[in-house]
Design an enzyme around this catalytic site. Structure first.
Site, PDB file in Angstrom:
ATOM      1  N   PRO A 160       3.211  -0.526   3.896  1.00 47.91           N
ATOM      2  CA  PRO A 160       3.448  -0.260   5.323  1.00 47.91           C
ATOM      3  C   PRO A 160       4.675   0.593   5.649  1.00 47.91           C
ATOM      4  O   PRO A 160       5.649   0.134   6.250  1.00 47.91           O
ATOM      5  CB  PRO A 160       3.574  -1.661   5.905  1.00 47.91           C
ATOM      6  CG  PRO A 160       4.154  -2.462   4.792  1.00 47.91           C
ATOM      7  CD  PRO A 160       3.546  -1.895   3.542  1.00 47.91           C
ATOM      8  N   CYS A 161       4.611   1.866   5.305  1.00 51.83           N
ATOM      9  CA  CYS A 161       5.714   2.781   5.618  1.00 51.83           C
ATOM     10  C   CYS A 161       5.862   2.978   7.124  1.00 51.83           C
ATOM     11  O   CYS A 161       6.938   3.343   7.596  1.00 51.83           O
ATOM     12  CB  CYS A 161       5.526   4.114   4.906  1.00 51.83           C
ATOM     13  SG  CYS A 161       3.924   4.885   5.169  1.00 51.83           S
TER      14      CYS A 161
END
Length: 191
Positions: A160-161
Site C-alpha cells: 500500500p504505497c
C-alpha cells in the site's frame, strides 16, 4: 468485474524476496491478465510461478505489457490467468476471505525490499509519511530515497504505497497519478 477492498478487509501475505542487481537478468515467465473494476477502471495483474509480481490500475493490456517489458526486458510475458490472479480478484470482490497467504514476488534491491516490507506493515485505514518509513527501516535521513523506492513499488493496492504522504499532510506523488491515489484513499475511508 472487481470491486475494491472494504475498509475493514485485511489479507495475509507471504513475501518472496528476490534481490536482483540487474532486473534485466530476470528471465522467468510472467503471466498477466486485465480485469475490469467498479472503482478504478481496470487492474492489470501479473504473476510469476512464485506469486504476484505486478498489480496496477492500468487502462489497457498494452500499457501493462509496456510496464512489464520496461521492468523485466528478458522475461517471457504471456497472457494467461493464474490461480493467484483469480485469488486476488476474489479477494477484492469479497467473495471469500483468503485462507492461504497471498504470495507476493517482490523483485528489487535490498533497500527497495526494506521499504516495500515497511509498506506492508501499514494497516488499512491508516497512513504514514515518507520520513516515518525512512526511520522505520533505519535510514532516517533517506526520505527522498524512500520516496523513490515507493515510486518503484510494482504491486499497488496490496503493497500500500498509496498510504504514504508527505510530512506536511499533502499527498506527495503516486506512480499511477494523484487522482488514483485520492480515489484509493477515499475507498479505504482514509482522511
Amino acid at each position: 468485474m472487481i470491486k475494491m477492498v472494504a475498509k475493514d478487509k485485511e489479507f495475509s501475505y507471504s513475501v518472496i524476496e528476490t534481490q536482483l542487481r540487474k532486473k534485466e537478468d530476470f528471465q522467468e515467465e510472467i503471466s498477466y491478465s486485465l480485469y475490469d473494476t467498479t472503482d478504478l477502471s481496470q487492474l492489470f495483474i501479473a504473476s510469476t510461478q512464485y506469486g504476484i509480481c505486478f498489480l496496477a490500475p492500468l487502462s489497457s493490456i498494452q500499457l501493462g505489457i509496456a510496464e512489464l517489458k520496461e521492468q523485466y526486458p528478458k522475461a517471457i510475458i504471456s497472457h494467461k490467468e493464474t490461480k493467484v490472479q483469480e485469488q486476488i480478484v476474489s479477494f477484492f470482490n469479497e467473495e471469500h476471505h483468503i485462507q492461504k497467504k497471498i504470495p507476493l514476488h517482490l523483485i528489487g534491491t535490498n533497500f527497495q525490499l526494506k521499504v516495500w516490507n515497511a509498506l506492508l506493515a501499514i494497516p488499512i485505514g491508516n497512513k504514514t509519511t515518507y520520513q516515518s518509513i525512512a526511520k522505520q527501516i533505519g535510514h532516517a535521513k533517506a526520505f527522498r530515497a524512500v520516496g523513490t523506492a515507493i515510486g518503484k513499488n510494482p504491486i499497488s493496492l496490496l503493497v500500500p504505497c498509496h498510504r504514504v504522504i508527505r510530512s506536511d499532510g499533502k499527498l506527495g506523488g503516486y506512480r499511477w497519478g494523484i487522482p488514483i491515489k485520492e480515489k484509493i484513499l477515499n475507498l479505504e475511508n482514509i482522511k
